[in-house]
Design an enzyme around this catalytic site. Structure first.
Site, PDB file in Angstrom:
ATOM      1  N   ASN A 128       2.839  -3.942  -5.545  1.00  0.00           N
ATOM      2  CA  ASN A 128       3.061  -2.635  -6.177  1.00  0.00           C
ATOM      3  C   ASN A 128       2.975  -1.475  -5.187  1.00  0.00           C
ATOM      4  O   ASN A 128       2.251  -1.548  -4.198  1.00  0.00           O
ATOM      5  CB  ASN A 128       2.062  -2.413  -7.321  1.00  0.00           C
ATOM      6  CG  ASN A 128       2.284  -3.396  -8.457  1.00  0.00           C
ATOM      7  OD1 ASN A 128       3.101  -4.308  -8.338  1.00  0.00           O
ATOM      8  ND2 ASN A 128       1.542  -3.211  -9.544  1.00  0.00           N
ATOM      9  N   MET A 129       3.707  -0.416  -5.503  1.00  0.00           N
ATOM     10  CA  MET A 129       3.694   0.836  -4.722  1.00  0.00           C
ATOM     11  C   MET A 129       2.342   1.127  -4.091  1.00  0.00           C
ATOM     12  O   MET A 129       2.208   1.296  -2.900  1.00  0.00           O
ATOM     13  CB  MET A 129       3.964   2.032  -5.664  1.00  0.00           C
ATOM     14  CG  MET A 129       5.379   2.184  -6.116  1.00  0.00           C
ATOM     15  SD  MET A 129       6.349   2.923  -4.798  1.00  0.00           S
ATOM     16  CE  MET A 129       7.968   2.918  -5.578  1.00  0.00           C
ATOM     17  N   LYS A 130       1.364   1.225  -4.986  1.00  0.00           N
ATOM     18  CA  LYS A 130       0.025   1.687  -4.637  1.00  0.00           C
ATOM     19  C   LYS A 130      -0.612   0.901  -3.493  1.00  0.00           C
ATOM     20  O   LYS A 130      -1.317   1.464  -2.655  1.00  0.00           O
ATOM     21  CB  LYS A 130      -0.834   1.542  -5.903  1.00  0.00           C
ATOM     22  CG  LYS A 130      -2.143   2.261  -5.892  1.00  0.00           C
ATOM     23  CD  LYS A 130      -2.713   2.231  -7.327  1.00  0.00           C
ATOM     24  CE  LYS A 130      -4.220   2.189  -7.337  1.00  0.00           C
ATOM     25  NZ  LYS A 130      -4.738   1.928  -8.692  1.00  0.00           N
ATOM     26  N   GLY A 131      -0.352  -0.404  -3.481  1.00  0.00           N
ATOM     27  CA  GLY A 131      -0.879  -1.221  -2.399  1.00  0.00           C
ATOM     28  C   GLY A 131      -2.367  -1.448  -2.480  1.00  0.00           C
ATOM     29  O   GLY A 131      -2.940  -1.514  -3.581  1.00  0.00           O
TER      30      GLY A 131
END
Ligand code: B12
Ligand code: B12
Ligand SMILES: Cc1ncc(COP(=O)(O)O)c(C=O)c1O
Ligand SMILES: Cc1ncc(COP(=O)(O)O)c(C=O)c1O
Lengths: 250, 519, 250, 519
Positions: A128-131
């Site tokens: 996911n984006m957030k990492g």
């Protein structure tokens, strides 16, 4: 110890080999259980065994905390580290640049927690984006097209989607290890892929707190990532491997 | 369990939250009442005493019967009327009727045969007998507890070997070590099974299957332990997933004391169809209410993915919703083990004050409920010494704020399901702190404009705001927006969707008139 | 495991052999140290090794918490318990009666913490009125005349007093064990007694949290009492031994 | 470090305690001032710069010189005058004079030669130079600390390998892990040695010998660490036993920051002659005061033998006495690390409340002193998990009540002197709790008629009563009655008695006029 690269456990003096242990014996609390614990520790190879405590934990079990010295050592100079762990991670932009130099379209990757496992935090951290820990996930890379299928996905379903999306890599997460649940489920995916003749079509990557590269390879995966793995690390590995394969294919 | 307010909370805000939560629930009740599910139908059969597998197979008889009725295309009328009709017609027991139905020795009766007075009488008698069995089990639990009451907070531990016989050994060790509640954790993915497995099981992963027989085995072991130890030891399992009402029936029958049971957990965490869960939870709670089973809600889980500081108000808002759904199912506050957790990142300065604030807040907002307090899990480390201290801070917070059901954290939380001594170490620490800090809560007060009181007020206000938003858009929309646990559940889809149906006009509800909102 | 008297560590399944360990390696934190720890655990004989955490504890050291399975077992039926531990303790009055039946005067015992050791709580627990854990000390017995010399008494001084008081038993306490301090000091007392030809004149008893009967005997003592020893236990042992010796002397 | 009072203590009672303690001390001061000891004499020589062993032996030069003067029967006049006289006469350095005296190359001067103006001048110059050296060491410590101040409470750990080189490794690990103070524990029985060993040592039991060289080695290592870590790391040792003043001089010279130093510990715990200790502690504190060294008193030890609930007031009474003796030696409250401990039996209900009460009490009674709080030791168990939680409760109490010097408890306290990771585990937990509970103390108050406040008042009242009794009978009688640590010390006897003597009229006190009661 003559050579300082030959090391063993250290309590308060170099070479003392001090180790703390705790365990339970299925024996009622008392001098007999304590003696049994001491003998057991001796059989495990510990010297100067000290049982610091034995406690009645109910149900006919006795819990021990003990200390002993081991004479085992390892030579640090001879210890080799798993190549995946040694791989130096590039930054997100570097990976993107590297891939953009070689491929026209983003690399499609599909990820899931397979089988009964519902621990999505790990795979989310990678995809996911957030990492994770300030390191962005693959979704954020320009040169990755990441699809995260989430929890409790059946291997059949995962394969179906990977084929449908024409993915280059399949990423699976396994967190529950009790009774070797992870081994069973990871092995099953490989079997299915092989049965369908699809194994070579994908880079196959496993991850989870008790997955190591060695274990993953043993199970027929291309790589495994464990506790604390970072997205950039996974991204770098995929990029390098894709480029390598692309080049040998040429 | 009631404590004088120490946080100076605004009682009007709390009242408004309750009103808003009721509005959220009220809107959904007609839809819920208009429906039944496969599991509700199977639960009715179980309630009437149908048990065991289809002869020569692993399939539970109740599943086979309900599936058969579905194949007939007549599930909307419910299973109660045709089975009662057949019983009346044949004079056979419910179980025998079902067995013959499945074996093809009996055929489903015509629809008309299902709406007679005889059928209604028969159904009423069966339901009465079902309640009788449940009440008997509840009464014998009460008897056993009499004079053997455990101190507060109740120390609650899990056993999770995957093998019911190993579980028993571990449970007995735990009970002797001081555990007041034993929860048998279920195998991964049992919640996604659309049936309750049969028999004693030894092959679970990360937990043991919830089956009637496993319930019986463990309850028997704990009955002995309670007697021997002079302290009543509660048994806990999960009425969660695709079989909530059935498990509630089995649990009620086998004398379980608590069930993990949440109105939203299945939707959020197991991607179960929304209406399926909402309908199932309603019946399961009605059964728990009549069996005196305490439910444990699952808001603690929100904080394993969402941030405990940012999302504390989502826990509180959800507790109000869980409360309102439970009241709707006839459950008194004394049976609502509303869940919350100690999950603030310990790297945060003053993390303990954040924890104390929300723990005290929960305690004060639901003064009559046996609050369930969950230990830290996500910030646990493989360093068992570190993790053990994190649990110690949790233990202290629990005692300090007067929690009721105290789930003991394990030093090995980040490593494996508990070994027998992990549980001992955990209980030992919880008992130590329960004793050492017994009167601390009563001895201190929080500065009215201080950190703890301010944080509590803040969370309460945010919860009111969130409930207001949810009441505005409706719960289902809110869930698809991902208000809880940062998880979005789209309006349609989800597991078990094909197991929900609208009741037809001729639907016979054997519990009709037996449940009423608790006020 | 076929025979239920053959036992090994128990985690959550009979026979799983699960043991928790922790130790430090003198190696900087990183994948290499972690790999070294795994190899070391394997050399100690553990299977299914899981390093749960490795932490940088500064100074170039790394601390590990690990789990592994041992295949070592002990047969409980073959475990024999130290005779001193098995001796059943009598009550104070019983001991007094027993001794009064045999001796005319109370038995004189002299006790001390010898050498550099100043931990008097243990010897006080055995000798002083108050006793330990509700069990009265030897001072309270009618048939013991107990002299507690206290802390940091030199062995020479202890022997001098024992001779002067015409003691039957000498009781010494040793609590500090670092760098085997207790062994050195206990051995020294025996050497001195032997040098002066006095060894046979006294029952010689050692005690302390890490003293066992076996260790004490090895060092030339008549008995040793460890962690949690009770005065009545010591009193019973002395009484039985005195009577036995009295009778064989006759 | 000053906090607003939270216990509602009666300030007049506190004032009366101080007056009583001063009375106890005042009565003894004439006797103390009238005497000197072997160690005081050696300390004077060390202060003047005499160091090292007698050539070709292990015997410290200062011991040989003082023994030589004793053999002459002239010790009552003190060592300062004759040595200064010889220096003046020969133009040699103090060390050289001493070496030659011992070698027999110089003879002690006649008594008359010792009372001249030249001698006084010489002595004054030497003393001035000694203070200069101490002040320089103190200044460079301050410089290093500047901008590198450690947070409160200071986390203090012991190293105790017996080998100074291993100690350094362990200290560096601890400093990196977050320790703010490193105490090098001494070998068992060093306190009974009537000399300070020489050189770097590797052969201690349960601790490492305190020697000038060991001090230097460790301070150098910690200076590097302080620089590297950006946090000043304090070094601690013991000015206790038979060589209190000498060790104070060595510590001052080598830039140590703290010394365990108590006016009564040697008497009570090491059976040292009473006047010996009283005279020695006076000079040692005067030196610490001028070097800015914080002392740590030893009242915590009382509770390792006496019961912490019954005997809490003996700790407080003794702290008042230690305070008064320290003031007498010119020490400001800011240097008085008065000791107390967390030693209530955890089997006692509400043990934590007892601990909080006395910790808060100590904090409020001595608001300007860097209170030293000692962790549980006697109720530690070989179960390291249990023990670690007991320390966690201690850590919390310390932060909650604003303690200053926080000795980190070890999970292995009941087993062995700390392994390198025991210390890490302990520091990790203390840091965790210091962060988590940072503002808790400021956020809560205690019920005025509650457990904590009531207990604190009770202890204070009992301490006043005890001080009144001691002032009545005199400290020496009280000690022989066993008021502290349940240990009786008869009026005469004790180790080191032959090292105390009355000063003759011609005694030259090089510190005369340099110490005055701090007010
Ligand atoms: C959060 C959590 C949950 C949440 C999960 C929410 C969610 N959406 O994921 C909830 C509450 C739902 C849950 C439920 C259960 N859980 Co759980 N849970 C945890 C917990 C607290 C944290 C896990 C986590 O999020 N870690 C953080 C992530 C970032 O770490 P990670 O997963 O290791 O991932 C990293 C690496 O491993 C790697 N990685 C992981 N996957 C992948 C994949 C790829 C391709 C790559 C490259 C890398 C990679 O990269 C990540 C970043 O570094 C742990 C305990 C703990 N503190 O570890 C228990 C734990 C994992 N749970 C456990 C169990 C048993 C369960 C249950 C089965 C219990 C039960 N019977 O009810 C249930 C059912 C879940 C199921 N069916 O799987 C056990 C597993 C024991 C074992 N070793 O077998 C644990 C260890 C707790 C315990 N001690 O019992 N759990
Ligand atoms: C109290 C205490 C002190 C007190 C002692 C007061 C006193 N008057 O005794 C004080 C504060 C003075 C002290 C000082 C030191 N201590 Co200390 N102390 C302890 C402590 C906290 C408790 C010991 C105790 O009283 N136990 C209770 C008694 C009842 O138990 P016990 O001694 O085991 O006795 C029982 C049995 O062993 C047996 N027994 C004992 N002796 C005998 C003798 C006979 C004949 C018989 C039959 C039976 C018997 O019967 C008793 C009853 O069951 C322990 C830590 C702990 N929690 O264990 C550290 C500990 C013992 N101390 C220790 C050390 C190192 C010291 C110091 C050397 C530190 C220093 N360098 O300054 C100093 C110096 C002391 C010295 N010179 O010996 C270490 C020893 C480490 C090791 N294994 O080598 C310990 C373990 C702490 C640690 N982890 O570092 N200490
Ligand atoms: C309400 C509820 N149900 C169920 C579970 C367990 O998950 P599963 O769905 O795997 O049974 C939890 C988790 O703790 C829960 O809180
Ligand atoms: C003031 C003081 N001195 C000395 C010591 C140490 O004992 P020893 O006399 O063995 O140096 C302590 C114990 O902690 C103490 O508090």
């Amino acid at each position: 110890m003559t050579n300082s690269s030959i090391i063993g456990p250290y309590g308060d003096t170099l070479g003392d080999g001090q180790v703390q242990l705790s365990f339970t014996l299925p024996a009622p609390h008392g001098p007999k259980a304590e003696e049994a614990a001491k003998q057991l520790l001796a059989r495990m190879g510990f010297k100067d065994v000290r049982v610091a405590v034995s406690r009645d934990i109910g149900g006919g079990f006795t819990f021990f905390v003990a200390y002993g010295r081991t004479s085992q050592t390892v030579n640090l100079d001879e210890v080799t580290v798993d190549p995946v762990l040694e791989l130096e991670a590039l930054g997100m932009h570097e990976v993107d640049d590297l891939l953009a130099g070689e491929f026209e379209r983003p690399i499609v990757v599909v990820g899931a927690c397979i089988g009964s496992d519902a621990h999505t935090v790990g795979i989310d951290a990678i995809l996911n984006m957030k990492g994770f820990a300030g390191d962005y996930g693959l979704e954020r890379y320009h040169m990755f097209d990441a699809h995260n299928l989430g929890a409790q996905v059946e291997p059949e379903e995962l394969i179906r989607r990977a084929v449908e999306l024409d993915a280059s890599a399949i990423l699976v997460s396994q967190v529950v290890t009790q009774k070797d649940a992870h081994i069973h489920q990871l092995a099953r995916l490989v079997e299915l892929l092989e049965a369908e003749g699809l194994r070579d079509r994908f880079l196959l990557i496993a991850g989870g707190p008790y997955i190591s590269n060695a274990l993953a390879k043993e199970l027929g995966y291309d790589a495994g990532f464990g506790r604390g793995a970072k997205p950039s690390h996974v991204a770098t590995w995929i990029a390098r491997r894709m480029i390598e394969e692309e080049r040998t294919a040429d | 369990m009631r404590q004088a307010g120490k946080l100076g909370l605004n009682q009007e805000t709390i009242g408004r939250c309750r009103t808003l939560a009721r509005r959220v629930v009220d809107v959904l009740m007609p839809d819920i009442r208009a429906r039944s599910t496969d599991s509700c139908e199977r639960a009715i059969l179980r309630f009437w005493g149908v048990e065991g597998p289809v002869a020569g197979s692993d399939v539970p008889l109740v599943n086979a019967v309900v599936d058969s009725l579905k194949r007939e295309g007549r599930i909307q009328g419910g299973v109660a009327a045709p089975v009662a009709a057949l019983m009346a017609a044949t004079g056979l027991e419910a179980g025998e009727v079902c067995a013959r139905l499945v074996a093809g020795d009996l055929a489903w009766p015509a629809s008309e045969a299902c709406v007679t007075h005889t059928v209604l009488d028969q159904a009423r008698r069966l339901t009465e007998a079902g309640f009788e069995r449940i009440r008997a089990a509840a009464a014998s639990r009460k008897d056993l507890e009499q004079g053997r009451e455990a101190p507060l907070p109740w120390l609650y531990v899990i056993v999770a070997t995957g093998n019911i016989h190993e579980d028993v050994k571990q449970a007995l060790s735990a009970a002797e070590a001081g555990a007041d509640c034993i929860a048998v954790i279920r195998s991964t993915a049992q919640s996604l099974l659309d049936y309750v497995p049969e028999g004693a099981t030894t092959e679970g992963f990360g937990g043991t299957y919830a089956t009637g027989e496993n319930f019986r085995i463990m309850r028997a072991a704990l009955n002995d332990a309670s007697q021997k130890l002079g302290r009543y030891v509660r048994l806990v399992n999960y009425a969660s997933g695709l079989c909530m009402p059935e498990i509630s029936v089995l649990a009620a029958r086998h004398g379980l004391d608590m069930l993990l049971n949440d109105c939203l957990y299945g939707i959020i965490f197991r991607d179960i169809h929304r209406m399926r869960t909402l309908v199932d939870q309603f019946l399961s709670r009605a059964i728990c209410a009549s069996a005196g089973i305490i439910i444990n809600t699952g808001e603690d889980n929100y904080l394993t993915t969402a941030d405990a500081i940012e999302a504390a108000h989502t826990v509180l808002a959800s507790q109000f919703i869980n409360e309102s759904f439970a009241l709707e199912a006839g459950m008194p506050p004394g049976l609502m083990g509303l869940g919350h957790a100690f999950e603030v990142d310990p790297a945060v300065e003053d993390s303990l004050l954040y924890e104390i604030a929300t723990a005290q807040l929960t305690r004060e907002v639901f003064p009559d409920s046996p609050i369930k307090f969950m230990p830290p899990t996500r910030y646990k480390s493989g360093d068992v010494f570190y993790s053990h201290v994190l649990d110690a801070m949790f233990n202290l917070t629990s005692v300090l704020t007067g929690q009721h059901i105290h789930l003991c954290g394990m030093p090995t939380e980040a490593i494996h399901t508990p070994f027998v001594h992990d549980r001992f170490i955990a209980i030992d620490s919880a008992r130590h702190i329960r004793r050492a800090a017994r009167s601390l809560g009563g001895d201190i007060s929080f500065a009215p404009d201080g950190f703890v009181a301010g944080r509590a007020r803040d969370v309460l206000q945010k919860a009111e705001k969130l409930l207001d938003d949810i009441a505005g858009v409706g719960l289902l929309k809110a869930l698809s927006d991902g208000v809880f646990a940062e998880t979005k559940r789209p309006p349609d889809g989800g597991r078990g969707a094909d197991g929900v149906f609208l009741r037809s006009e001729s639907y016979l509800d054997p519990f009709a008139g037996r449940t009423a909102r608790y006020d």
